[in-house]
Design an enzyme around this catalytic site. Structure first.
Site, mmCIF file in Angstrom:
data_model
loop_
_atom_site.group_PDB
_atom_site.id
_atom_site.type_symbol
_atom_site.label_atom_id
_atom_site.label_comp_id
_atom_site.label_asym_id
_atom_site.label_seq_id
_atom_site.Cartn_x
_atom_site.Cartn_y
_atom_site.Cartn_z
ATOM 1 N N CYS A 2 -15.731 103.178 -19.594
ATOM 2 C CA CYS A 2 -14.728 103.802 -19.423
ATOM 3 C C CYS A 2 -13.660 102.800 -18.764
ATOM 4 O O CYS A 2 -14.001 101.711 -18.293
ATOM 5 C CB CYS A 2 -14.822 104.875 -18.338
ATOM 6 S SG CYS A 2 -15.854 106.145 -19.021
ATOM 7 N N ARG A 28 -12.554 97.539 -25.118
ATOM 8 C CA ARG A 28 -13.817 98.002 -24.292
ATOM 9 C C ARG A 28 -14.545 99.054 -24.864
ATOM 10 O O ARG A 28 -15.741 99.279 -24.566
ATOM 11 C CB ARG A 28 -13.494 98.549 -22.811
ATOM 12 C CG ARG A 28 -13.101 97.391 -21.844
ATOM 13 C CD ARG A 28 -12.447 97.955 -20.758
ATOM 14 N NE ARG A 28 -13.318 98.841 -20.019
ATOM 15 C CZ ARG A 28 -13.965 98.346 -18.897
ATOM 16 N NH1 ARG A 28 -13.733 97.108 -18.423
ATOM 17 N NH2 ARG A 28 -14.870 99.106 -18.135
ATOM 18 N N TRP A 74 -15.594 106.617 -22.509
ATOM 19 C CA TRP A 74 -16.895 106.250 -23.122
ATOM 20 C C TRP A 74 -17.805 107.149 -22.883
ATOM 21 O O TRP A 74 -18.422 106.964 -22.061
ATOM 22 C CB TRP A 74 -17.448 104.678 -23.164
ATOM 23 C CG TRP A 74 -18.172 104.034 -23.943
ATOM 24 C CD1 TRP A 74 -17.820 103.619 -25.293
ATOM 25 C CD2 TRP A 74 -19.557 103.982 -23.732
ATOM 26 N NE1 TRP A 74 -19.032 103.267 -25.841
ATOM 27 C CE2 TRP A 74 -20.032 103.351 -25.022
ATOM 28 C CE3 TRP A 74 -20.635 104.242 -22.909
ATOM 29 C CZ2 TRP A 74 -21.651 102.935 -25.075
ATOM 30 C CZ3 TRP A 74 -21.757 103.902 -22.863
ATOM 31 C CH2 TRP A 74 -22.319 103.314 -24.081
ATOM 32 N N ASN A 100 -15.322 105.735 -13.569
ATOM 33 C CA ASN A 100 -16.259 105.093 -14.606
ATOM 34 C C ASN A 100 -17.384 104.964 -13.852
ATOM 35 O O ASN A 100 -17.648 104.689 -12.642
ATOM 36 C CB ASN A 100 -15.484 103.552 -14.556
ATOM 37 C CG ASN A 100 -16.239 102.598 -15.482
ATOM 38 O OD1 ASN A 100 -17.110 103.276 -16.237
ATOM 39 N ND2 ASN A 100 -16.199 101.362 -15.555
ATOM 40 N N GLY A 101 -18.558 105.311 -14.613
ATOM 41 C CA GLY A 101 -19.840 105.090 -13.938
ATOM 42 C C GLY A 101 -20.688 106.619 -13.966
ATOM 43 O O GLY A 101 -20.239 107.400 -14.755
ATOM 44 N N GLU A 487 -29.702 86.224 -32.614
ATOM 45 C CA GLU A 487 -28.196 86.312 -32.402
ATOM 46 C C GLU A 487 -27.407 86.626 -33.716
ATOM 47 O O GLU A 487 -26.353 87.738 -33.795
ATOM 48 C CB GLU A 487 -27.454 85.085 -31.672
ATOM 49 C CG GLU A 487 -25.957 85.267 -31.353
ATOM 50 C CD GLU A 487 -25.477 86.445 -30.694
ATOM 51 O OE1 GLU A 487 -26.234 86.983 -30.031
ATOM 52 O OE2 GLU A 487 -24.386 86.426 -30.830
ATOM 53 N N LYS A 491 -25.294 90.025 -34.456
ATOM 54 C CA LYS A 491 -24.004 90.151 -34.868
ATOM 55 C C LYS A 491 -23.956 90.916 -36.050
ATOM 56 O O LYS A 491 -22.784 91.804 -36.153
ATOM 57 C CB LYS A 491 -23.562 88.663 -35.193
ATOM 58 C CG LYS A 491 -22.180 88.240 -34.616
ATOM 59 C CD LYS A 491 -21.735 88.747 -33.241
ATOM 60 C CE LYS A 491 -22.602 88.322 -32.192
ATOM 61 N NZ LYS A 491 -22.660 88.887 -30.950
ATOM 62 N N GLU A 494 -24.247 94.827 -35.230
ATOM 63 C CA GLU A 494 -23.338 95.398 -34.508
ATOM 64 C C GLU A 494 -21.829 95.539 -35.028
ATOM 65 O O GLU A 494 -21.055 96.443 -34.587
ATOM 66 C CB GLU A 494 -23.112 94.868 -32.889
ATOM 67 C CG GLU A 494 -22.613 93.272 -32.947
ATOM 68 C CD GLU A 494 -22.530 92.628 -31.597
ATOM 69 O OE1 GLU A 494 -22.221 93.409 -30.452
ATOM 70 O OE2 GLU A 494 -22.753 91.657 -31.207
ATOM 71 N N HIS A 510 -47.060 88.409 -40.141
ATOM 72 C CA HIS A 510 -47.641 89.341 -39.286
ATOM 73 C C HIS A 510 -47.150 90.910 -39.441
ATOM 74 O O HIS A 510 -47.342 91.694 -38.393
ATOM 75 C CB HIS A 510 -47.846 88.762 -37.976
ATOM 76 C CG HIS A 510 -48.503 87.467 -37.778
ATOM 77 N ND1 HIS A 510 -49.784 87.384 -37.624
ATOM 78 C CD2 HIS A 510 -47.859 86.231 -37.738
ATOM 79 C CE1 HIS A 510 -49.969 86.106 -37.514
ATOM 80 N NE2 HIS A 510 -49.032 85.377 -37.823
ATOM 81 N N LYS A 609 -17.453 96.685 -24.506
ATOM 82 C CA LYS A 609 -17.547 95.207 -24.320
ATOM 83 C C LYS A 609 -18.128 94.945 -23.046
ATOM 84 O O LYS A 609 -18.874 94.061 -23.155
ATOM 85 C CB LYS A 609 -15.831 94.949 -24.029
ATOM 86 C CG LYS A 609 -15.881 93.144 -24.073
ATOM 87 C CD LYS A 609 -16.481 92.457 -25.069
ATOM 88 C CE LYS A 609 -16.328 91.037 -24.655
ATOM 89 N NZ LYS A 609 -17.062 90.242 -25.914
HETATM 90 C C1 AGP Z 1 -22.669 90.952 -27.583
HETATM 91 O O1 AGP Z 1 -22.043 90.854 -29.073
HETATM 92 C C2 AGP Z 1 -22.620 92.396 -27.364
HETATM 93 N N1 AGP Z 1 -21.494 92.879 -27.142
HETATM 94 C C3 AGP Z 1 -23.410 92.630 -26.138
HETATM 95 O O2 AGP Z 1 -24.822 92.301 -26.563
HETATM 96 C C4 AGP Z 1 -23.362 91.804 -24.687
HETATM 97 O O3 AGP Z 1 -23.574 90.555 -25.263
HETATM 98 C C5 AGP Z 1 -24.178 92.229 -23.727
HETATM 99 O O4 AGP Z 1 -23.746 93.422 -23.612
HETATM 100 C C6 AGP Z 1 -24.006 91.162 -22.330
HETATM 101 O O5 AGP Z 1 -22.531 91.390 -22.157
HETATM 102 P P1 AGP Z 1 -22.328 90.203 -21.016
HETATM 103 O O6 AGP Z 1 -22.421 88.707 -21.494
HETATM 104 O O7 AGP Z 1 -20.876 90.601 -20.525
HETATM 105 O O8 AGP Z 1 -23.290 90.410 -19.691
#
Ligand code: AGP
Length: 614
Positions: A2, A28, A74, A100-101, A487, A491, A494, A510, A609
């Site tokens: 949020c 975000r 969110w 938020n939270g 990674e 990418k 997501e 395996h 984000k």
């Molecule tokens: C990465 O593309 C994602 N958005 C997510 O995995 C992110 O890396 C993760 O939430 C950690 O965020 P931070 O680096 O702000 O702690």
């Protein structure tokens, strides 16, 4: 997560300023939004489901004012609907709250209120609405239906906050007091600032361009925001004052600047990030600036998501350069594990510096007596302020939800920590440091050459076609290219919503090999020497079962083409830096596949984000 913004001042124009702040927090991730303007005669609340354009339509005829709060939601409690959107009010519209939270004891409190009122006066499924009810109840107890003065506001606010458990940042306005905003912070970040008005926000990026300095209030702080001052108290009720910090970035940094998307802009900013991150940091003297209290016998790295993959690269560097054993954990798992050895160092990695799990992991480490060092991008963040020391990656604001340039910065941050540890263990001598330093100096130019190369453009054009109408894909790596496989898969997952798995090549037999079928795209992140030969073997294994192989290889590799449908080459660089170069191709491949599928690469569905809830 949020987004919260609030402004109180003398001038009207709050609706447009609040909406501008919400727009800056769109990156975000959110699914509904709302605004409340606090007028002397009462509170005016407008909310909409979906994107901000819907809310812009709704607030078009809203009466303007000089004080207000706004929110992008969110969803955590209840679906993303208009009635679950913030701000939330009590039944008499005396109070409006944004949050938020999570209020952990929401169920019990809701039950108590329903029984006290002898009816279920709740309109939403959110925990936030509870805050409005409780505050209104405490105001009634404090001053009946009279407009409260500051003292009465503070008394009612404090009693309300004492009733909530959980991690939250809150802002509230009260009918009749269109000059002040109630604020509180417990774990989730909240920032206050003053210019010609009083400002509050959950994310520093939405204040960029409005103020020059900000004040990060601490965990447990609460109080009142006036147009020209803040009245803050700690969790014991003692008056406190918090220092202000100059904003790290300016408005242009956080703007598109002509790029079609933030993600493509940030991928292309990586050469500049490399330069900024390593600038003046690779000399023997400069490395002493990496604050490590002692020579640890073990390094524990904690992070989430992309930062976790960067942590895996850091582990590779630390063991390679210092010989110190290193364990990488997901932060949310580290908390439940057994404590590390007596002389461990805990290394946090986080772009936003607000990831709740990583923050909680660092606090757990500190409770166990371990020194903490965090590799962060936002150097004014909660994790930065919680850690004993930080190493800033200087990547500039990263707006795209999918982390790209920050990953490169985090990996280089890990390299700097590894070099520092290597100096402490006398394993990194001056000559080796000079070799790495020279390679690092040439690295950004090589990356720029890659980004501008037609070979890359042609290779991506052929490679992206292999993902058309595919819903499963694999990324394979080994040793230092294994984190890049993970990674690369994250990418693709997501931003294109294709189910992608990153695997160590040696793991294929395996089990995962069973999933390879005709046309399955498999990206192989090459390496060198015997490891490269093993990866060629993996490429043959999957090709024999119908897979289409995209090999990311080093320029001049004559053999790769024999094992792949598409070969994309990258400039050869120092082995320690080579995986970063390979990763640039993975980023662009995922970007183009996602664009082919009309996905919103900057704001992928369901994602935020910064994950500021556990
Ligand atoms: C990465 O593309 C994602 N958005 C997510 O995995 C992110 O890396 C993760 O939430 C950690 O965020 P931070 O680096 O702000 O702690």
């Amino acid at each position: 997560m949020c987004g919260i913004i609030g402004i109180t001042g003398d001038k009207e124009g709050m609706v447009s300023r609040l909406m501008a702040g919400l727009t800056k927090m769109e990156y975000r991730g959110y699914d509904s939004a709302g605004v409340c303007i606090s007028h002397p005669e009462g509170l005016d609340v407008k909310r909409s489901e979906g994107v901000l354009d819907n809310l812009k339509e709704t607030v078009k005829d809203m009466k303007d004012g000089t004080c207000g709060i706004a929110h992008t939601r969110w969803a955590t409690h209840g679906p993303p609907t208009e009635e679950n959107a913030h701000p939330h009010c009590d039944p008499q519209f005396r109070v409006a709250v944004v949050h938020n939270g999570i209020i952990e004891n929401e169920v019990q409190l809701r039950q108590i209120l329903i029984e006290a009122n002898n009816n279920d006066c709740f309109k939403s499924e959110t925990d936030t609405e509870l805050v409005a009810h409780v505050l209104a109840q405490e105001l009634d107890a404090e001053c009946g239906d009279v407009v409260p003065d500051d003292e009465q506001l503070l008394a009612a606010w404090r009693r309300s906050l004492d009733r909530f458990d959980g991690s939250f940042s809150l802002a509230a306005v009260v009918k009749g007091r269109s000059d002040v905003i109630l604020v509180a912070r417990s774990f989730s970040p909240l920032i206050l600032a003053h210019n010609e008005a009083g400002f509050l926000a959950s994310d520093v990026s939405c204040l960029v361009g409005m103020v020059k300095e900000v004040c990060f209030i601490e965990d447990g702080d609460w109080g009142l925001l006036h147009k020209d001052r803040m009245e803050l108290f700690d969790s014991e009720g003692n008056p406190v004052s918090r220092k202000s910090t100059k904003l790290q970035w300016n408005e242009e940094d956080a703007e598109l600047g002509g790029w079609p998307t933030f993600m493509l802009k940030e991928i292309n900013e990586q050469p500049a990030v490399v330069r900024a991150c390593l600038q003046g940091r690779l000399s023997r003297e400069a490395l002493r600036g990496v604050k490590i209290p002692y020579k640890p016998d073990l390094v524990r790295i904690i992070a989430c998501g992309t930062a976790f993959h960067a942590g895996m690269m850091a582990r590779h560097y630390i063991e390679e350069l210092s010989g110190i054993p290193c364990i990488v954990d997901h932060a949310h798992e580290f908390r439940y594990g057994t404590p590390a050895g007596p002389k461990a160092l805990v290394l946090g990695v986080s772009q936003s510096g607000e990831t709740a799990d990583t923050l909680a992991g660092l606090m757990t480490a500190q409770e166990r007596g371990y020194p903490t060092l965090s590799i962060v991008n936002v150097e004014t963040s909660t994790i930065a302020r919680q850690s004993d020391a930080i190493l800033g990656i200087r990547a500039g604001p990263e707006i795209g939800v999918a982390s790209t340039k920050a990953f490169t910065g985090q990996v280089l941050g890990g390299l700097l920590v590894a070099l520092r540890l290597g100096r402490l263990t006398n394993k990194v001598h001056t000559e080796e440091l000079a070799v790495i330093s020279n390679a690092a100096r040439r690295f950004p130019n090589a990356m720029e050459r890659l980004l501008a190369s037609t070979q890359l453009e042609q290779g991506l054009k052929r490679a992206r076609r292999l993902f058309h109408d595919k819903n499963h894909a694999f990324f394979l790596g080994r040793n230092s290219s294994y984190p890049i496989a993970l990674e690369g898969a994250l990418k693709l997952k997501e931003i294109s919503y294709i189910h992608a798995e990153g695997y160590a090549g040696g793991e294929l037999k395996h089990g995962p090999l069973a999933l390879i079928e005709d046309g399955t795209p498999v990206v192989v992140i090459s390496s060198e020497g015997i490891i490269q030969q093993k990866l060629f073997g993996n490429a043959r294994e999957v090709s024999a079962r119908g897979a289409r192989v995209i090999m990311i290889a080093v320029e001049g590799d004559e053999e790769a083409a024999a094992h792949a449908d598409v070969v994309i080459t990258v400039p050869k660089t120092h082995p320690l830096l080579q995986p970063i170069m390979h990763n640039v191709v993975c980023q662009l491949l995922s970007y183009h596949v996602a664009m082919d599928r009309d996905c919103n690469v900057d704001r992928p569905r369901n994602l935020a984000k910064s994950v500021t809830v556990e």
